[in-house]
Design a protein around this motif. Sequence first.
Motif, short mmCIF file in Angstrom:
data_model
loop_
_atom_site.label_atom_id
_atom_site.label_comp_id
_atom_site.label_asym_id
_atom_site.label_seq_id
_atom_site.Cartn_x
_atom_site.Cartn_y
_atom_site.Cartn_z
N VAL A 221 0.77 -1.19 0.07
CA VAL A 221 -0.15 0.01 0.06
C VAL A 221 0.87 1.38 0.00
O VAL A 221 0.32 2.20 -0.09
N LEU A 222 2.15 1.32 0.08
CA LEU A 222 3.11 2.16 0.20
C LEU A 222 3.39 2.68 -1.10
O LEU A 222 3.77 1.97 -2.24
N VAL A 223 3.28 4.02 -1.43
CA VAL A 223 3.76 4.55 -2.72
C VAL A 223 5.25 4.82 -3.00
O VAL A 223 5.62 4.80 -4.07
N ASP A 224 6.03 4.84 -1.82
CA ASP A 224 7.37 4.94 -1.80
C ASP A 224 7.98 4.03 -0.75
O ASP A 224 7.43 4.08 0.24
N ASP B 219 7.72 6.42 5.02
CA ASP B 219 6.92 5.88 3.97
C ASP B 219 5.36 5.97 4.05
O ASP B 219 4.77 6.23 3.06
N ILE B 220 4.82 5.74 5.35
CA ILE B 220 3.56 5.81 5.50
C ILE B 220 3.24 7.25 5.49
O ILE B 220 1.83 7.47 4.82
N ILE B 221 3.77 8.25 5.83
CA ILE B 221 3.53 9.52 5.79
C ILE B 221 3.27 10.04 4.35
O ILE B 221 2.37 10.61 4.01
N ARG B 222 4.39 9.57 3.63
CA ARG B 222 4.15 10.08 2.20
C ARG B 222 3.20 9.20 1.58
O ARG B 222 2.75 9.79 0.59
N SER B 223 2.73 8.11 2.02
CA SER B 223 1.62 7.17 1.13
C SER B 223 0.33 7.62 1.69
O SER B 223 -0.65 7.42 1.26
N LEU B 224 0.29 8.49 2.72
CA LEU B 224 -1.15 8.87 2.99
C LEU B 224 -1.85 9.59 1.88
O LEU B 224 -1.52 10.49 1.26
N ARG B 225 -3.28 9.07 1.91
CA ARG B 225 -4.10 9.91 1.16
C ARG B 225 -4.83 11.34 1.47
O ARG B 225 -5.31 10.97 2.68
N ASP C 47 -5.59 4.04 3.76
CA ASP C 47 -6.40 3.50 2.81
C ASP C 47 -7.49 4.51 2.69
O ASP C 47 -8.14 4.73 3.72
N ALA C 48 -7.96 4.71 1.32
CA ALA C 48 -8.95 5.67 1.10
C ALA C 48 -10.30 5.06 1.54
O ALA C 48 -11.26 6.01 1.80
#
Length: 166
Positions: free
Chosen positions: A99-102, A110-116, A141-142
């Motif tokens: 689920v991570l974008v980076d 990584d979690i903070i960068r991936s937050l929607r 998760d959106a």
Amino acid sequence: MAIEHDYFGVLSSGPDGAIFWTERVELGDQSVTVDLTAPDQDDVSQAALDAAAALIGALEDLDASVRGAMLTEVDDRTSEVTEYILQQQEAYGDELEDVLVDISGDAAVDIIRSLRFSSMTILADEHGGSEPFAVLEYALDADATDDVLLVNLGSDGSVLSVMSAD
């Protein structure tokens, strides 16, 4: 009655005097719902609407600033951001990387960068007060409606607090 503003147009109030405006704003590959609300239009000033329009116009910079503020809280083991990150790591387990974008190797980053960034609610009647003027909602998760971080902003866009919704 109604209030007119260059950005928002005519904001009509309902029978109870409340105003509400909503729009979807594209932010990179994300679509953010922006709501402006006030329980009584008499409590909404032109300055409040100007500040709201400025926040919407600077959404990309605001998002970067908010994520930076979240990162500064990671070192505090008692912060809501740290708790959220730990909860996400536990919930996703080995599937977290899916689920991570980076992926940099630092799970918190990584979690903070991936937050929607899903929504921003502007409380127009709180302009210049001690209560939040805007609340931004972030989730890994959106589709997660309960598992979110809420970021409270002042009228000037400064981060007042970050808290989890649960």
